[in-house]
Design an enzyme around this catalytic site. Sequence first.
Site, PDB file in Angstrom:
ATOM      1  N   VAL A 109       0.504   7.097  -4.507  1.00 28.52           N
ATOM      2  CA  VAL A 109       1.085   8.295  -5.139  1.00 28.52           C
ATOM      3  C   VAL A 109       0.341   8.650  -6.425  1.00 28.52           C
ATOM      4  CG1 VAL A 109       3.364   7.850  -4.128  1.00 28.52           C
ATOM      5  CG2 VAL A 109       2.809   6.859  -6.367  1.00 28.52           C
ATOM      6  N   ASP A 110      -0.791   7.955  -6.681  1.00 33.79           N
ATOM      7  CA  ASP A 110      -1.482   8.078  -7.981  1.00 33.79           C
ATOM      8  C   ASP A 110      -2.498   9.216  -8.042  1.00 33.79           C
ATOM      9  OD1 ASP A 110      -3.212   5.048  -6.978  1.00 33.79           O
ATOM     10  OD2 ASP A 110      -3.795   7.126  -6.584  1.00 33.79           O
ATOM     11  N   HIS A 125       3.414   9.481   1.061  1.00 34.47           N
ATOM     12  CA  HIS A 125       4.594   9.104   0.261  1.00 34.47           C
ATOM     13  C   HIS A 125       4.719   9.950  -1.000  1.00 34.47           C
ATOM     14  CE1 HIS A 125       4.346   4.890   2.295  1.00 34.47           C
ATOM     15  NE2 HIS A 125       4.917   5.795   3.079  1.00 34.47           N
ATOM     16  N   CYS A 133      13.414  19.280  -8.486  1.00 32.42           N
ATOM     17  CA  CYS A 133      14.772  19.460  -9.005  1.00 32.42           C
ATOM     18  C   CYS A 133      15.792  19.128  -7.924  1.00 32.42           C
ATOM     19  CB  CYS A 133      14.961  20.915  -9.458  1.00 32.42           C
ATOM     20  SG  CYS A 133      16.640  21.247 -10.014  1.00 32.42           S
ATOM     21  N   CYS A 156      16.719  25.250 -14.414  1.00 29.06           N
ATOM     22  CA  CYS A 156      18.070  25.633 -13.933  1.00 29.06           C
ATOM     23  C   CYS A 156      19.110  24.659 -14.477  1.00 29.06           C
ATOM     24  CB  CYS A 156      18.100  25.630 -12.392  1.00 29.06           C
ATOM     25  SG  CYS A 156      18.289  23.977 -11.656  1.00 29.06           S
TER      26      CYS A 156
HETATM   27  C1  BV8 Z   1      11.183   5.898   6.896  1.00 25.67           C
HETATM   28  C2  BV8 Z   1       6.448   5.822  -2.827  1.00 25.67           C
HETATM   29  C3  BV8 Z   1      12.636   6.734   8.531  1.00 25.67           C
HETATM   30  C4  BV8 Z   1       7.398   5.409  -3.899  1.00 25.67           C
HETATM   31  C5  BV8 Z   1       6.674   4.101  -1.092  1.00 25.67           C
HETATM   32  C6  BV8 Z   1      15.888  -0.953   6.700  1.00 25.67           C
HETATM   33  C7  BV8 Z   1      16.585  -0.020   5.955  1.00 25.67           C
HETATM   34  C8  BV8 Z   1      15.996   1.165   5.540  1.00 25.67           C
HETATM   35  C9  BV8 Z   1      14.682   1.449   5.894  1.00 25.67           C
HETATM   36  C10 BV8 Z   1      14.006   0.512   6.639  1.00 25.67           C
HETATM   37  C11 BV8 Z   1      14.583  -0.674   7.044  1.00 25.67           C
HETATM   38  N1  BV8 Z   1      13.653  -1.375   7.737  1.00 25.67           N
HETATM   39  C12 BV8 Z   1      12.517  -0.667   7.795  1.00 25.67           C
HETATM   40  C13 BV8 Z   1      12.725   0.471   7.144  1.00 25.67           C
HETATM   41  C14 BV8 Z   1      11.760   1.555   6.973  1.00 25.67           C
HETATM   42  C15 BV8 Z   1      11.118   1.419   5.597  1.00 25.67           C
HETATM   43  C16 BV8 Z   1      10.245   0.196   5.560  1.00 25.67           C
HETATM   44  O1  BV8 Z   1       9.203   0.158   6.182  1.00 25.67           O
HETATM   45  N2  BV8 Z   1      10.675  -0.820   4.820  1.00 25.67           N
HETATM   46  C17 BV8 Z   1       9.887  -2.026   4.742  1.00 25.67           C
HETATM   47  C18 BV8 Z   1       9.945  -2.586   3.324  1.00 25.67           C
HETATM   48  C19 BV8 Z   1      10.440  -3.019   5.763  1.00 25.67           C
HETATM   49  N3  BV8 Z   1      10.330   2.610   5.457  1.00 25.67           N
HETATM   50  C20 BV8 Z   1      10.901   3.681   4.926  1.00 25.67           C
HETATM   51  O2  BV8 Z   1      12.015   3.711   4.437  1.00 25.67           O
HETATM   52  C21 BV8 Z   1      10.055   4.942   5.001  1.00 25.67           C
HETATM   53  N4  BV8 Z   1      10.846   5.988   5.600  1.00 25.67           N
HETATM   54  O3  BV8 Z   1      10.846   4.997   7.601  1.00 25.67           O
HETATM   55  O4  BV8 Z   1      11.979   6.944   7.308  1.00 25.67           O
HETATM   56  C22 BV8 Z   1      13.798   5.789   8.265  1.00 25.67           C
HETATM   57  C23 BV8 Z   1      14.749   6.155   7.319  1.00 25.67           C
HETATM   58  C24 BV8 Z   1      15.841   5.302   7.124  1.00 25.67           C
HETATM   59  C25 BV8 Z   1      15.965   4.106   7.845  1.00 25.67           C
HETATM   60  C26 BV8 Z   1      14.961   3.726   8.751  1.00 25.67           C
HETATM   61  C27 BV8 Z   1      13.870   4.577   8.959  1.00 25.67           C
HETATM   62  C28 BV8 Z   1       9.658   5.383   3.617  1.00 25.67           C
HETATM   63  C29 BV8 Z   1       8.735   4.352   3.026  1.00 25.67           C
HETATM   64  C30 BV8 Z   1       8.076   4.939   1.765  1.00 25.67           C
HETATM   65  C31 BV8 Z   1       8.493   4.141   0.554  1.00 25.67           C
HETATM   66  N5  BV8 Z   1       7.748   4.643  -0.624  1.00 25.67           N
HETATM   67  N6  BV8 Z   1       5.967   4.633  -2.113  1.00 25.67           N
HETATM   68  C32 BV8 Z   1       6.697   4.757  -5.068  1.00 25.67           C
HETATM   69  O5  BV8 Z   1       5.475   4.541  -5.024  1.00 25.67           O
HETATM   70  O6  BV8 Z   1       7.398   4.454  -6.045  1.00 25.67           O
HETATM   71  S1  BV8 Z   1       6.135   2.720  -0.338  1.00 25.67           S
HETATM   72  C33 BV8 Z   1       5.088   1.947  -1.388  1.00 25.67           C
HETATM   73  O7  BV8 Z   1       5.055   0.613  -0.971  1.00 25.67           O
HETATM   74  C34 BV8 Z   1       3.690   2.424  -1.267  1.00 25.67           C
HETATM   75  O8  BV8 Z   1       3.600   3.801  -1.104  1.00 25.67           O
HETATM   76  C35 BV8 Z   1       3.184   1.664  -0.083  1.00 25.67           C
HETATM   77  O9  BV8 Z   1       3.430   2.329   1.097  1.00 25.67           O
HETATM   78  C36 BV8 Z   1       4.043   0.437  -0.121  1.00 25.67           C
HETATM   79  C37 BV8 Z   1       3.215  -0.671  -0.681  1.00 25.67           C
HETATM   80  O10 BV8 Z   1       2.359  -0.965   0.337  1.00 25.67           O
HETATM   81  P1  BV8 Z   1       0.808  -1.136   0.040  1.00 25.67           P
HETATM   82  O11 BV8 Z   1       0.239   0.170  -0.354  1.00 25.67           O
HETATM   83  O12 BV8 Z   1       0.302  -1.792   1.237  1.00 25.67           O
HETATM   84  O13 BV8 Z   1       0.711  -2.061  -1.231  1.00 25.67           O
HETATM   85  P2  BV8 Z   1       0.977  -3.621  -1.272  1.00 25.67           P
HETATM   86  O14 BV8 Z   1       1.048  -4.011  -2.688  1.00 25.67           O
HETATM   87  O15 BV8 Z   1       2.103  -3.953  -0.346  1.00 25.67           O
HETATM   88  O16 BV8 Z   1      -0.330  -4.249  -0.602  1.00 25.67           O
HETATM   89  C38 BV8 Z   1      -1.589  -4.060  -1.197  1.00 25.67           C
HETATM   90  C39 BV8 Z   1      -2.581  -4.772  -0.298  1.00 25.67           C
HETATM   91  O17 BV8 Z   1      -3.873  -4.568  -0.831  1.00 25.67           O
HETATM   92  C40 BV8 Z   1      -2.359  -6.272  -0.229  1.00 25.67           C
HETATM   93  O18 BV8 Z   1      -2.425  -6.690   1.123  1.00 25.67           O
HETATM   94  C41 BV8 Z   1      -3.522  -6.861  -1.030  1.00 25.67           C
HETATM   95  O19 BV8 Z   1      -3.982  -8.076  -0.491  1.00 25.67           O
HETATM   96  C42 BV8 Z   1      -4.567  -5.796  -0.876  1.00 25.67           C
HETATM   97  N7  BV8 Z   1      -5.497  -5.671  -1.989  1.00 25.67           N
HETATM   98  C43 BV8 Z   1      -5.250  -5.854  -3.305  1.00 25.67           C
HETATM   99  N8  BV8 Z   1      -6.366  -5.556  -4.008  1.00 25.67           N
HETATM  100  C44 BV8 Z   1      -7.308  -5.174  -3.118  1.00 25.67           C
HETATM  101  C45 BV8 Z   1      -6.760  -5.240  -1.824  1.00 25.67           C
HETATM  102  N9  BV8 Z   1      -7.453  -4.918  -0.718  1.00 25.67           N
HETATM  103  C46 BV8 Z   1      -8.724  -4.505  -0.883  1.00 25.67           C
HETATM  104  N10 BV8 Z   1      -9.320  -4.420  -2.088  1.00 25.67           N
HETATM  105  C47 BV8 Z   1      -8.653  -4.749  -3.214  1.00 25.67           C
HETATM  106  N11 BV8 Z   1      -9.282  -4.658  -4.405  1.00 25.67           N
HETATM  107 ZN    ZN Z   2      16.306  23.446 -10.655  1.00 24.38          ZN
END
Ligand code: BV8
Ligand code: ZN
Length: 250
Positions: A109-110, A125, A133, A156
Amino acid sequence: MFSSIPDDLIHSLCKAKAVTVLTGAGVSAESGIPTFRDAMDGLWAQYDPMDLATPEAFARDPAEVTRWYDHRRQKCMAVRPNSGHYALVELERSLDEQGLSFTLITQNVDRLHQRAGSQAVVELHGSIWDWICTCCGEKKEEFGMLCTEYPPRCTCGGVCRPGVVWFGEMLPVVALELSFAALEKCDFFFSIGTSSLVQPASEFIQIAGRNRAKTVEINLEPTPATPWADWYIAGRSGEILPGLIERLSP
Ligand code: BV8
Ligand code: ZN
């Protein structure tokens, strides 16, 4: 350092007609932005992003949640895109020049991809720079501006929320449609810097593979996506991508 890049990966990418890339927080890590799974720093160290990035947290304490986002926005303002971002800009440019297709789907989101110069970016995302709003739905992009009140207010009078997708929320329809179209069309798919734990992005490599695309994962460590990758390259995206893109140029 990282493991070397296989010749057959380069040969396959040179023949690709449509490339789709999925990025996660790991791509921004070398710019200095903590990933979701890094411990948050300072004031926020005791918080779990998975708790704060939810509608429930915002309903419970909109001031605390918007302070957290403002803290992250400050970090984003203080950093620059890294060599991994610029390598993806170079890949897009070279495919565009050949009249070939490129789509960059990011979970981040950056907006560092856009600041580096990427054009065809799908923000799965949302963006930390947008405010929406909760009353009239007006969306404002305020790149580089920090909040003066928590939560910010709309003209508003309504309370504004960050323009990001929280856990448990549906993804933007247009972003999903563009993503699935790019997965359908691509014959080469990259998964870069993501733990592949968050749905639906975590399924994208499987969808691309089922559509007969060649798939590569570039990540510091293996993930649930790794078994679906034709190639897995362990290492930092900021080190691997420039070397990989360089080998494409004739
Ligand atoms: C959805 C914005 C339909 C906000 C983000 C139970 C209840 C409710 C929902 C769920 C449930 N079970 C599953 C779900 C669905 C849920 C989900 O998947 N949950 C997970 C935790 C199990 N998903 C959702 O809710 C999505 N919506 O599915 O709608 C629905 C609706 C209701 C119920 C069911 C389904 C919405 C998900 C979006 C959430 N918002 N971001 C904000 O930023 O504040 S997610 C946020 O976390 C990021 O955007 C990103 O997607 C995620 C983090 O993941 P990564 O980007 O992979 O980052 P991470 O740190 O995890 O990993 C980094 C990797 O990089 C590591 O592996 C590391 O080793 C590597 N790395 C590090 N440095 C380097 C590197 N690699 C290479 N080079 C480097 N230098
Ligand atoms: Zn407004």
